[in-house]
Design a protein around this motif. Structure first.
Motif, PDB file in Angstrom:
ATOM      1  N   ALA B  39     -27.875 -77.261  17.841  1.00  0.00           N
ATOM      2  CA  ALA B  39     -28.384 -76.400  18.179  1.00  0.00           C
ATOM      3  C   ALA B  39     -29.554 -75.786  17.001  1.00  0.00           C
ATOM      4  O   ALA B  39     -30.738 -75.169  17.519  1.00  0.00           O
ATOM      5  CB  ALA B  39     -27.561 -74.935  18.264  1.00  0.00           C
ATOM      6  N   GLY B 187     -23.766 -69.091  22.788  1.00  0.00           N
ATOM      7  CA  GLY B 187     -23.751 -70.196  23.753  1.00  0.00           C
ATOM      8  C   GLY B 187     -23.967 -69.572  24.993  1.00  0.00           C
ATOM      9  O   GLY B 187     -24.075 -70.350  26.103  1.00  0.00           O
ATOM     10  N   GLN B 212     -32.711 -73.262  23.831  1.00  0.00           N
ATOM     11  CA  GLN B 212     -31.426 -74.049  23.925  1.00  0.00           C
ATOM     12  C   GLN B 212     -31.058 -74.313  25.248  1.00  0.00           C
ATOM     13  O   GLN B 212     -29.959 -74.829  25.414  1.00  0.00           O
ATOM     14  CB  GLN B 212     -30.390 -72.640  23.099  1.00  0.00           C
ATOM     15  N   VAL B 343     -21.784 -74.477  22.521  1.00  0.00           N
ATOM     16  CA  VAL B 343     -22.204 -73.861  21.088  1.00  0.00           C
ATOM     17  C   VAL B 343     -20.772 -73.187  20.750  1.00  0.00           C
ATOM     18  O   VAL B 343     -20.505 -72.289  21.691  1.00  0.00           O
ATOM     19  CB  VAL B 343     -23.408 -72.910  20.991  1.00  0.00           C
ATOM     20  N   ARG B 388     -21.213 -72.385  12.971  1.00  0.00           N
ATOM     21  CA  ARG B 388     -21.359 -72.586  14.326  1.00  0.00           C
ATOM     22  C   ARG B 388     -21.252 -74.353  14.448  1.00  0.00           C
ATOM     23  O   ARG B 388     -22.146 -75.017  13.712  1.00  0.00           O
ATOM     24  CB  ARG B 388     -22.748 -72.225  14.613  1.00  0.00           C
ATOM     25  N   SER B 390     -22.279 -76.990  17.100  1.00  0.00           N
ATOM     26  CA  SER B 390     -23.017 -77.106  18.470  1.00  0.00           C
ATOM     27  C   SER B 390     -23.146 -78.589  18.720  1.00  0.00           C
ATOM     28  O   SER B 390     -23.497 -79.679  17.888  1.00  0.00           O
ATOM     29  CB  SER B 390     -24.443 -76.282  18.309  1.00  0.00           C
TER      30      SER B 390
END
Lengths: 154, 415
Positions: B39, B187, B212, B343, B388, B390
């Motif tokens: 991400a 997300g 995203q 995510v 995070r 991703s």
């Protein structure tokens, strides 16, 4: 396999983790002559250092923190070193600590630093140096009479 | 864990991974890299790297300025990327797509070229609590100039937009609504059809931040019903410094330029200048030609795999990693929307996000820790930072396992 020990090269050496898990000097002072709040807003590290002073020297040191393990451990270790120090002595120690972190001084030469020498691995982790530096910056701010400190660039 | 399942069938993960040279590297000694910071930016397949390299080796020239063959080839590459991107996001035509350095440039372009001339004191811009700073700060900057304000629609604890509240906040003072398609932290996939319909009904233009979304799902900007769609190239396997702003033709035609310079003019006189038609009007100066040569190839690469298949694989990775992470004691996932992208923001009780990220990094697992350029969202959850992870289509279930193992180990050290 011992899962509670970090490998060589880790900034989380045994002394660092020990101080982070059970910090020393983590309380408030009944008599507080100088104090400062250290804050790395981007990181989310907050620390308050309180001091009792006797003739310009640190008689008592305490901190409270909501911060990462590196900041908490550094604050705990710092409390072990600075009793009896005046501003100049703290400044001299801070210079040594900075040299340790940026690798310009060999670890052996860091004997003055005591447990703080365990942060030598941060040479390889520049993004995390500001965490270990925050207690020093906060202590210096308290001794200078500044209310706030940060080790994040503006 | 096997990768075989109905949707991922025919997805040759080994072949896909072989396309990405960087995925083969090791870190911290001999640890295989587990790259879960997609991400933030995606890795690049060899074909994209070769396209950038090949541009400088064989075709380097400026665009649309000279009659020689190299300039024509460079122009074809640059306009070819525009065509590919327009097709990829289902724009009505390539003329509706302004090429920018990324989403930030795109939102700033809308702020200064579209919004600022239309803003009056007392006006407002409506965003949501989950926006990236690139979809907050430009509106604040032009708002300050015009005496307009920014307001943010709330989200709930699961990280879903309170759509009813958002719609209630679409009052007559709102000059622009700006909403992310997919939250970079949570997300969350926002219900854009409902949002767009409400905006349209009130005559309020809607900008969507697609940073995203475009890399992870099939996007059809016209079907979404928005007025502006901003996205970035480096998150979709393209080079950094590339991206785009889609807007309907009549909107672009009604916008004055924000940056002035070469390329964007029709005629320049000291007394005044006239400007090229969109999108060239908004592309002053020499663009990132090599970058767009790479991005055009990246689009072809993603289309070759297929966005449906990419989305399906990433959903499987999300479900698998979420279920396994939830078994870690003390782990809290921030963002549990019903409809979300791959995510996973998380925290562990008693462990600071940066400590976690550093310990994961030591295991070769690259995640992001921090505020993810979304301060207002962090304030909502009352946390300074999260970790995070991703995912991208080239990640594996074994990598999700490596993440979970590293989290267990970090937890044993810290908590």
């Amino acid at each position: 396999m011992n899962e509670t020990r970090a490998e060589a090269g880790s900034p989380y050496r045994a002394q660092v983790l020990a101080h982070a898990r059970t910090p020393l000097h983590q309380h408030a002072l009944r008599r507080c002559d100088a104090a400062a709040d250290g804050r790395n807003a981007l990181c989310g590290d907050n620390i308050r250092i309180e001091l009792t002073l006797r003739e310009g020297r640190i008689a008592d040191y305490a901190f409270r923190a909501e911060a990462c393990a590196l900041t908490v451990a550094a604050a705990s270790m710092l409390g072990e070193r600075v009793r009896g120090f005046d501003l100049r002595a703290v400044q001299a120690l801070a210079v040594q600590f900075d040299q340790l972190l940026d690798g310009s001084v060999a670890v052996e030469a860091g004997a003055e630093l005591g447990d703080l020498a365990a942060f030598a691995e941060l040479v390889a982790f520049p993004a995390r140096r500001k965490c270990a530096r925050l207690p020093f910056a906060t202590l210096l701010a308290a001794l200078h009479g500044d209310a706030h400190a940060s080790t994040e660039e503006a | 864990m096997s990768t075989s399942s109905a949707v991922a069938a025919g997805f040759d993960i080994d072949r896909v991974r072989a396309d990405f040279p960087l995925l083969a590297r090791t870190v911290h000694g001999n640890k295989p890299l587990v790259y879960l910071d997609n991400a933030n930016t995606a890795q690049k397949p060899a074909c994209v790297i070769d396209a950038v390299n090949g541009f400088y080796r064989e075709r380097n020239a400026n665009v649309a300025r000279a009659v020689h063959v190299l300039s024509e080839e460079a122009t074809n590459l640059y306009e070819g990327a525009r065509n590919a991107l327009a097709r990829f996001i289902h724009a009505g035509s390539a003329q509706e797509l302004v090429l920018t350095s990324g989403t930030t440039m795109a939102t700033n372009l809308v702020a200064y070229s579209y919004l600022l001339p239309r803003l009056k004191p007392g006006d407002s811009v409506l965003v949501t609590r989950m926006e990236h700073h690139a979809n907050i700060v430009p509106w604040q900057l032009v708002g300050q100039r015009a005496g307009a304000t920014l307001k943010a629609a709330p989200i709930d604890a699961r990280g879903e937009l309170r759509v009813d509240e958002f719609i209630a906040m679409l009052t007559p003072d709102v000059r622009l609504a700006a909403v992310t398609h997919v939250s970079n932290v949570l997300g969350t996939v926002n219900p854009l059809a409902e949002i767009a319909a409400a905006c349209r009904k009130r005559g309020i233009p809607l900008l969507v931040d697609g940073s995203q979304a475009v890399p992870h799902m099939a996007v059809d900007v016209r079907a979404l019903g928005c007025d502006f769609y901003a996205f970035t190239g480096h998150k979709m396997c393209g080079p950094t410094g590339t991206g785009g702003l889609w807007a309907r033709r009549e909107i672009l035609a009604d916008m004055m330029p924000f940056f002035g310079g070469g390329e964007m003019i029709r005629e320049v006189r000291i007394e005044g200048s006239t400007f090229a038609d969109p999108p060239g009007r908004f592309e002053a100066g020499t663009p990132n030609i090599a970058g767009f040569a790479g991005l055009g190839v990246a689009v072809g690469y993603l289309e070759g795999i297929g966005m449906q298949r990419i989305a399906a694989r990433e959903q499987e990775l999300l479900a698998y990693a979420t279920a396994r992470l939830k078994q870690v004691p003390g782990l809290r996932i921030i963002g549990e929307a019903a409809h979300k992208a791959a995510v996973i923001s998380f925290l562990i009780e008693g462990a600071h996000a940066h400590d976690l990220a550093t310990l994961l990094d030591l295991e070769g697992v690259a995640v992001r820790s921090g505020h993810h350029c979304a301060h207002p969202l962090m304030q909502f959850y009352g946390v300074p930072a999260t970790c995070r992870a991703s995912f991208a289509f080239y990640n594996t279930f074994a990598e999700a396992d490596a993440l979970v193992a590293a989290v267990h180990k970090a937890r044993s050290l810290l908590a």
